[in-house]
Design an enzyme around this catalytic site. Structure first.
Site, PDB file in Angstrom:
ATOM      1  N   TYR A 210       0.917  -1.137  -0.138  1.00  0.00           N
ATOM      2  CA  TYR A 210      -0.027  -0.115   0.009  1.00  0.00           C
ATOM      3  C   TYR A 210       0.970   1.183  -0.049  1.00  0.00           C
ATOM      4  CZ  TYR A 210      -2.502   4.033   1.532  1.00  0.00           C
ATOM      5  OH  TYR A 210      -2.930   5.261   1.640  1.00  0.00           O
ATOM      6  N   HIS A 239       3.744  18.246   7.024  1.00  0.00           N
ATOM      7  CA  HIS A 239       2.928  17.251   6.218  1.00  0.00           C
ATOM      8  C   HIS A 239       1.685  18.644   5.887  1.00  0.00           C
ATOM      9  CE1 HIS A 239      -0.665  14.182   6.671  1.00  0.00           C
ATOM     10  NE2 HIS A 239      -0.221  14.443   5.704  1.00  0.00           N
TER      11      HIS A 239
HETATM   12  C1  OXD Z   1      -1.661  10.561   2.995  1.00  0.00           C
HETATM   13  C2  OXD Z   1      -2.030  10.637   4.319  1.00  0.00           C
HETATM   14  O1  OXD Z   1      -1.717   9.518   2.321  1.00  0.00           O
HETATM   15  O2  OXD Z   1      -1.685  11.495   4.911  1.00  0.00           O
HETATM   16  O3  OXD Z   1      -1.141  11.515   2.615  1.00  0.00           O
HETATM   17  O4  OXD Z   1      -2.590   9.603   4.901  1.00  0.00           O
HETATM   18 MN    MN Z   2      -0.843  13.241   3.666  1.00  0.00          MN
END
Ligand code: OXD
Ligand code: MN
Length: 606
Positions: A210, A239
């Site tokens: 995955y 992020h």
């Molecule tokens: C992504 C996550 O796949 O933050 O970007 O889960």
């Molecule tokens: Mn993400």
């Protein structure tokens, strides 16, 4: 291993770098692949690997007239998402990983995974995937090599990173590269581990195929190892999406924003301004990750280390993200979406109702009466950034873009206003450290439980969260002209339980207030917990929102905030003894400011 396999690989090597060659030899010895194939990133290679993946049933060709270059991958049903409980930070001490990460001692993790990797690639090809995270030649950029037995990973890395021989050319004779080893094994959750070794700039990932677990440049290198390296080297791996807001006069202001996973980051990064905002443009720099450093001019500069989007498909529709629909028109690998009768894709939210004759994500005929979704809720599209019609022209700029505002967001039905500007950097860091999203009834059975996700980094911080907060606080002294920090909440609900703000394209109005605040050209109202726009401060023309709804969206209620700040304190206690004192003091300051303004007799009006 058959020595011929390694001889053949050495003969076709794309580098003479001994560190690389020795490392490959060691892993080939362990994993025993039948063949080793270097990925050069060429078009011919893409065709060859795609044909092979189709032959093996790993990729299903979609209708090439409707979606040229597009394929569908169906993953194992037990392997559809990131696995936080099987993701480990392997620092020498548990303390370095901190209270929010799973930890394993490096020697134990290496030994455990080496046993699992032993002979794991027999009968398979080991792909050597060299890649660059970030623009070629940028001082931000990092080089990685992933060894994988998954052709799906090799093809996806080609989309998500700057993959190919140029990475090895840039590396030259250096030993400074991130080492990733991935084997699917038998895709069994009992033998699934994603182990990060920050001190060795290494990730070993086994038992999954995955994306988030196996595209090692993304969450593993760009965030977990990246955040660790950032702290050591005085930069930040976050992020965050990055977007540019261009005014009709041609002035572009760059904003980076963090939202927890699946809270609409990709949609926000590709926002289409409403009609009223003629001449305004939003340019996407990135939709998931930002690497940020202090520039020579004293501002914070950011790049997107990725070269593609690995977005959640369900919920992506003509209203939420028309741009995403355009970028998946070609050269896209879809994972676990549903397939239409004529070989096109479908997912919940693409159209109001499913077309008839669908095949669900398992590959079975779909029965809408089953009550189950046709596409997996975490089904994905993997598309090159160059497909985005609104891709920023600065995407390959080695210097990145200067960030004027940082935005933290979450999904909160109450308390948090539509937008809130922090008083200063520490208060902004506090906003990020306390951000969270409410769980939905469907997910947990308990509505309104806030899952705190500091800076949306809870699953991605490669070291102790308390140290991470300190790093944020310490960065202030290194940034002479820091970005302003804001918090947003598109999800506040009114007394009737419906959303008070329409969201989507109308979020442009909030973005414009943010940009205008940065430029110092708009007012606001000071509350005990930050600045909010007054009714006239936000451009609401061309939309219908009742005045009460706007008041509700921007309301700061002392009673709600007292509870919120108390709960924030409870969250901080879970990070003890690592919480920086500055954030606890900030918390107390906010609490006393709220109490002073509260009409309950406990506080006095100043
Ligand atoms: C992504 C996550 O796949 O933050 O970007 O889960
Ligand atoms: Mn993400």
């Amino acid at each position: 291993m058959n020595p011929d396999v390694y001889q053949a690989a050495a003969a076709s090597a794309l580098t003479t770098n001994d560190y690389v060659l020795e490392w490959i030899a060691e892993n080939a010895q362990r994993c025993q692949p039948d063949a080793i194939e270097w990925c050069d990133g060429s078009e011919a290679e893409k065709r060859r690997l795609t044909d092979r993946a189709v032959e093996q049933g790993v990729l299903i060709p979609l209708n090439q007239k409707k979606r040229p270059g597009c394929y569908l991958h169906r993953s194992d049903a037990n392997d559809v998402a990131r696995v936080e409980h099987l993701t480990f930070i392997c620092t020498p001490t548990k303390e370095e990983a901190g209270p929010t990460n799973h930890w394993m001692a490096p020697t134990e993790a290496y030994a455990k995974l080496a046993t699992l990797l032993e002979g794991s690639m027999r009968g398979r090809t080991m792909y050597v995937v060299p890649y660059v995270m970030g623009p070629l030649g940028s001082p931000f950029s990092k080089i990685g090599i992933e060894l994988t037995d998954s052709v799906y990973v090799a093809l996806s890395m080609r989309i998500m990173t700057r993959m190919g021989k140029q990475a090895l050319d840039l590396l030259g004779d250096s030993n400074d590269f991130s080492r990733g080893v991935h084997s699917m094994l038998d895709v069994n959750p009992d033998r699934r581990f994603i182990c990060h070794f920050p001190e060795d700039n290494t990730v070993w990932s086994v038992g999954s195929n995955y994306g988030g677990n196996v595209l090692l440049g993304k969450k593993c290198l760009a965030l977990r190892l990246g955040s660790y390296l950032g702290r050591r080297e005085n930069w930040m791996a976050e992020h965050m999406l990055i977007l540019g807001v261009e005014s009709p006069e041609g002035q572009t202001t760059y904003v980076a924003a963090a939202f927890p996973s699946a809270c609409g980051k990709t949609n926000f990064a590709m926002l289409i301004p409403p009609r009223r905002f003629q001449g305004w443009r939003i340019w996407t720099v990135g939709d998931d990750i930002a690497w940020m450093r202090v520039g020579a001019d004293g501002k914070l500069w950011a790049i997107n280390p990725e070269a593609g989007y690995f977005g959640v498909a369900p919920g992506t529709g003509p209203q939420s993200n028309p741009t995403a629909l355009r970028l998946v028109e070609r050269d896209t690998i879809f994972t676990n979406v549903a397939m239409t009768e004529d070989g096109d894709v479908w997912w919940e939210g693409l159209t109001d109702r499913p077309p008839s004759g669908l095949t669900d994500w398992h590959g079975h005929k779909y029965d809408p009466a089953s009550g189950k979704p046709a596409a997996h809720p975490n089904s994905r599209f993997c598309a090159p950034a160059t497909n985005n019609p609104f891709l920023s022209k600065r995407i390959n700029d080695p210097e990145g873009v200067p960030i004027s505002a940082l935005v933290f967001g979450g999904r909160r039905a109450t308390t948090i206003p539509l937008v809130l500007q922090s008083f200063n950097w520490i208060h902004g860091v506090y906003m990020g450290a306390t951000m969270g999203s409410e769980t939905t009834a469907a997910a947990t059975g308990k509505v309104g439980v806030v899952r705190r996700d500091p800076m949306a980094m809870l699953p991605f911080c490669g070291y102790n969260m308390g140290d991470y907060f300190c790093h944020w606080l310490e960065m202030r002294a290194r940034i002479p002209y820091p970005p302003k920090i804001f918090m947003v909440n598109w999800f506040r609900k009114g007394p009737t339980g419906s959303f008070v703000w329409p969201g989507y394209g109308d979020n442009m109005r909030v973005l414009k207030w943010i940009v205008d605040r940065v430029l110092g050209s708009v007012g606001g109202r000071e509350t005990p917990v930050g600045w909010v726009p007054r009714e006239g401060d936000l451009d609401l023309s061309g939309m219908s929102i009742a005045s009460e709804d706007f008041m509700e969206a921007t309301a700061v209620r002392p009673e709600e905030w007292k509870e919120e700040i108390r709960l924030q304190g409870e969250f901080f206690r879970t990070l003890d003894p690592y919480m920086p004192r500055a954030l606890e003091l900030q918390r107390e300051l906010l609490m006393s400011a709220v109490e002073m303004g509260a009409p309950d007799g406990r506080g006095r009006t100043p």
